[in-house]
Write a protein that holds these residues in place. Structure first.
Motif, short mmCIF file in Angstrom:
data_model
loop_
_atom_site.label_atom_id
_atom_site.label_comp_id
_atom_site.label_asym_id
_atom_site.label_seq_id
_atom_site.Cartn_x
_atom_site.Cartn_y
_atom_site.Cartn_z
N ASP A 1 -7.80 6.48 -2.55
CA ASP A 1 -8.16 5.08 -2.31
C ASP A 1 -6.98 4.34 -1.65
OD1 ASP A 1 -9.87 2.74 -2.56
OD2 ASP A 1 -8.48 2.09 -4.13
N GLY A 2 -5.77 4.59 -2.14
CA GLY A 2 -4.57 3.98 -1.56
C GLY A 2 -4.35 4.38 -0.12
N ARG B 1 -6.83 2.45 1.94
CA ARG B 1 -6.39 1.05 2.09
C ARG B 1 -5.23 0.94 3.08
NH1 ARG B 1 -6.56 -1.64 -3.95
NH2 ARG B 1 -8.78 -1.35 -4.24
N TYR B 2 -4.34 1.90 3.03
CA TYR B 2 -3.21 1.90 3.95
C TYR B 2 -3.72 2.01 5.40
CZ TYR B 2 1.31 3.07 6.03
OH TYR B 2 2.45 3.06 6.80
N ARG C 1 2.49 1.76 -3.40
CA ARG C 1 1.49 2.23 -4.37
C ARG C 1 1.27 3.73 -4.21
NH1 ARG C 1 -0.74 2.46 -9.08
NH2 ARG C 1 -2.99 2.63 -9.12
N ILE C 2 1.16 4.22 -2.99
CA ILE C 2 0.97 5.65 -2.75
C ILE C 2 2.18 6.44 -3.25
CG2 ILE C 2 0.77 7.41 -0.93
CD1 ILE C 2 -0.86 5.26 0.66
N CYS D 1 0.84 -1.20 0.00
CA CYS D 1 0.00 0.00 0.00
C CYS D 1 0.87 1.25 0.00
CB CYS D 1 -0.92 0.01 1.22
SG CYS D 1 -2.26 -1.18 1.17
N SER D 2 1.90 1.25 0.81
CA SER D 2 2.81 2.40 0.90
C SER D 2 3.52 2.63 -0.44
CB SER D 2 3.83 2.15 2.01
OG SER D 2 4.74 3.21 2.08
N GLN E 1 -7.14 7.59 -7.15
CA GLN E 1 -6.41 6.37 -6.81
C GLN E 1 -5.55 6.57 -5.56
OE1 GLN E 1 -4.22 4.78 -10.14
NE2 GLN E 1 -6.00 4.86 -11.49
N LYS E 2 -4.96 7.75 -5.42
CA LYS E 2 -4.13 8.02 -4.24
C LYS E 2 -5.01 8.05 -2.98
CE LYS E 2 -1.06 11.29 -2.03
NZ LYS E 2 -0.51 12.64 -2.03
#
Length: 168
Positions: free
Chosen positions: A109-110, A113-114, A78-79, A75-76, A106-107
Protein backbone atom coordinates in the motif's frame (compact mmCIF):
# COMPACT_ATOMS: atom_id res chain seq x y z
CA UNK A 1 -6.08 74.15 -22.35
CA UNK A 2 -7.58 71.69 -19.86
CA UNK A 3 -7.59 68.96 -22.50
CA UNK A 4 -3.88 69.61 -23.23
CA UNK A 5 -3.06 69.50 -19.51
CA UNK A 6 -4.95 66.25 -19.09
CA UNK A 7 -3.25 64.72 -22.12
CA UNK A 8 0.16 65.91 -20.89
CA UNK A 9 -0.55 64.40 -17.46
CA UNK A 10 -1.60 61.05 -18.95
CA UNK A 11 1.50 60.89 -21.14
CA UNK A 12 3.72 61.76 -18.15
CA UNK A 13 2.08 59.05 -16.01
CA UNK A 14 2.47 56.53 -18.84
CA UNK A 15 6.14 57.38 -19.31
CA UNK A 16 6.86 57.15 -15.59
CA UNK A 17 5.07 53.82 -15.40
CA UNK A 18 6.82 52.49 -18.49
CA UNK A 19 10.19 53.56 -17.13
CA UNK A 20 9.75 52.00 -13.71
CA UNK A 21 12.43 49.47 -12.94
CA UNK A 22 11.93 45.81 -12.20
CA UNK A 23 12.80 46.58 -8.59
CA UNK A 24 10.00 49.17 -8.42
CA UNK A 25 7.55 46.68 -9.93
CA UNK A 26 8.62 43.98 -7.48
CA UNK A 27 8.27 46.29 -4.48
CA UNK A 28 4.89 47.44 -5.74
CA UNK A 29 3.71 43.82 -6.06
CA UNK A 30 4.86 43.04 -2.51
CA UNK A 31 3.26 46.16 -1.07
CA UNK A 32 -0.02 45.43 -2.88
CA UNK A 33 0.09 41.92 -1.45
CA UNK A 34 0.69 43.27 2.05
CA UNK A 35 -2.08 45.84 1.57
CA UNK A 36 -4.51 42.99 0.91
CA UNK A 37 -3.21 40.61 3.58
CA UNK A 38 -2.11 42.58 6.63
CA UNK A 39 -4.68 43.19 9.34
CA UNK A 40 -3.83 46.90 9.54
CA UNK A 41 -1.83 48.06 6.51
CA UNK A 42 -2.28 51.66 7.64
CA UNK A 43 0.33 51.03 10.35
CA UNK A 44 2.73 49.14 8.03
CA UNK A 45 6.28 50.51 8.12
CA UNK A 46 8.86 49.50 5.55
CA UNK A 47 12.25 48.89 7.19
CA UNK A 48 14.49 47.50 4.44
CA UNK A 49 14.57 45.83 1.06
CA UNK A 50 17.36 43.64 -0.27
CA UNK A 51 18.28 43.58 -3.93
CA UNK A 52 15.81 41.50 -5.94
CA UNK A 53 17.18 38.28 -7.41
CA UNK A 54 16.07 36.80 -10.69
CA UNK A 55 15.42 33.06 -10.36
CA UNK A 56 14.96 30.55 -13.14
CA UNK A 57 12.37 28.34 -11.42
CA UNK A 58 10.04 29.47 -8.69
CA UNK A 59 8.12 26.20 -8.38
CA UNK A 60 10.33 25.04 -5.49
CA UNK A 61 9.23 28.06 -3.45
CA UNK A 62 5.52 27.35 -3.91
CA UNK A 63 3.87 25.93 -0.75
CA UNK A 64 1.88 23.44 -2.84
CA UNK A 65 5.10 22.02 -4.29
CA UNK A 66 6.63 21.77 -0.83
CA UNK A 67 3.51 20.01 0.49
CA UNK A 68 3.85 17.43 -2.27
CA UNK A 69 7.56 16.94 -1.54
CA UNK A 70 6.72 16.43 2.16
CA UNK A 71 4.06 13.87 1.22
CA UNK A 72 6.57 12.02 -0.96
CA UNK A 73 9.13 12.02 1.87
CA UNK A 74 6.55 10.72 4.38
CA UNK A 75 5.61 7.88 2.01
CA UNK A 76 9.28 7.00 1.60
CA UNK A 77 9.89 7.03 5.37
CA UNK A 78 6.84 4.82 5.94
CA UNK A 79 8.17 2.25 3.46
CA UNK A 80 11.62 2.33 5.10
CA UNK A 81 10.07 1.82 8.56
CA UNK A 82 7.99 -1.10 7.30
CA UNK A 83 11.06 -2.68 5.72
CA UNK A 84 12.85 -2.50 9.09
CA UNK A 85 9.92 -4.22 10.79
CA UNK A 86 9.77 -6.87 8.06
CA UNK A 87 13.47 -7.58 8.52
CA UNK A 88 12.85 -8.38 12.21
CA UNK A 89 10.29 -11.02 11.19
CA UNK A 90 12.59 -12.36 8.47
CA UNK A 91 15.50 -12.63 10.92
CA UNK A 92 13.27 -14.66 13.24
CA UNK A 93 12.14 -16.75 10.26
CA UNK A 94 8.57 -15.74 11.07
CA UNK A 95 7.30 -15.05 7.57
CA UNK A 96 4.07 -17.04 7.83
CA UNK A 97 2.47 -15.10 10.69
CA UNK A 98 -0.49 -12.79 10.18
CA UNK A 99 1.57 -9.84 11.51
CA UNK A 100 4.18 -10.38 8.80
CA UNK A 101 1.49 -10.66 6.11
CA UNK A 102 -0.11 -7.44 7.39
CA UNK A 103 3.25 -5.63 7.18
CA UNK A 104 3.70 -6.89 3.61
CA UNK A 105 0.23 -5.55 2.76
CA UNK A 106 1.04 -2.19 4.37
CA UNK A 107 4.32 -1.99 2.44
CA UNK A 108 2.55 -2.69 -0.87
CA UNK A 109 0.00 0.00 0.00
CA UNK A 110 2.87 2.38 0.85
CA UNK A 111 4.58 1.66 -2.46
CA UNK A 112 1.32 2.42 -4.30
CA UNK A 113 0.90 5.68 -2.37
CA UNK A 114 4.49 6.62 -3.15
CA UNK A 115 3.85 6.05 -6.87
CA UNK A 116 0.69 8.18 -6.71
CA UNK A 117 2.61 10.94 -4.89
CA UNK A 118 5.36 10.84 -7.54
CA UNK A 119 2.79 11.12 -10.33
CA UNK A 120 1.01 13.97 -8.57
CA UNK A 121 4.28 15.87 -8.12
CA UNK A 122 5.28 15.24 -11.73
CA UNK A 123 1.89 16.49 -12.99
CA UNK A 124 2.12 19.55 -10.75
CA UNK A 125 5.56 20.44 -12.11
CA UNK A 126 4.51 19.86 -15.75
CA UNK A 127 1.49 22.12 -15.35
CA UNK A 128 3.09 24.77 -13.16
CA UNK A 129 2.21 28.10 -14.76
CA UNK A 130 5.20 30.13 -13.57
CA UNK A 131 8.73 29.24 -14.54
CA UNK A 132 10.90 32.28 -14.08
CA UNK A 133 10.48 34.88 -11.44
CA UNK A 134 12.01 37.07 -8.79
CA UNK A 135 12.75 36.87 -5.10
CA UNK A 136 13.18 39.75 -2.70
CA UNK A 137 13.74 39.94 1.04
CA UNK A 138 11.78 42.59 2.86
CA UNK A 139 11.78 43.68 6.50
CA UNK A 140 8.85 45.66 7.81
CA UNK A 141 6.90 46.43 10.93
CA UNK A 142 3.23 45.60 11.08
CA UNK A 143 0.78 45.19 13.93
CA UNK A 144 0.11 41.68 15.19
CA UNK A 145 -3.36 40.45 16.21
CA UNK A 146 -3.02 42.39 19.47
CA UNK A 147 -2.12 45.61 17.63
CA UNK A 148 1.52 45.62 18.74
CA UNK A 149 4.01 46.48 16.00
CA UNK A 150 6.31 43.54 15.27
CA UNK A 151 9.32 43.30 12.98
CA UNK A 152 8.70 40.88 10.13
CA UNK A 153 11.38 39.53 7.79
CA UNK A 154 10.06 37.72 4.75
CA UNK A 155 11.24 36.51 1.38
CA UNK A 156 8.70 36.98 -1.38
CA UNK A 157 8.69 35.08 -4.68
CA UNK A 158 7.10 36.96 -7.54
CA UNK A 159 6.14 35.84 -11.03
CA UNK A 160 8.20 37.08 -13.96
CA UNK A 161 5.40 39.41 -15.05
CA UNK A 162 5.15 40.90 -11.52
CA UNK A 163 1.48 39.88 -11.26
CA UNK A 164 1.51 37.49 -8.31
CA UNK A 165 3.29 36.39 -5.13
CA UNK A 166 3.51 32.60 -5.36
CA UNK A 167 4.80 31.34 -2.02
CA UNK A 168 1.94 32.50 0.17
Amino acid sequence: KTMKNTLFYLVAVFLCTACSTNEDKIKNTVENYLKENLDDFGRYESVSWEEPQEIDSIVKYDWRYNAQINNLNMCSKRITDLESNLKVYQDKRDTLSNNYKELISQKEDGINRYGEAQKSLSDFCKNYPYVKGWSIKHSYRAPNKSGVLELQKETFYITDDFSKIVNK
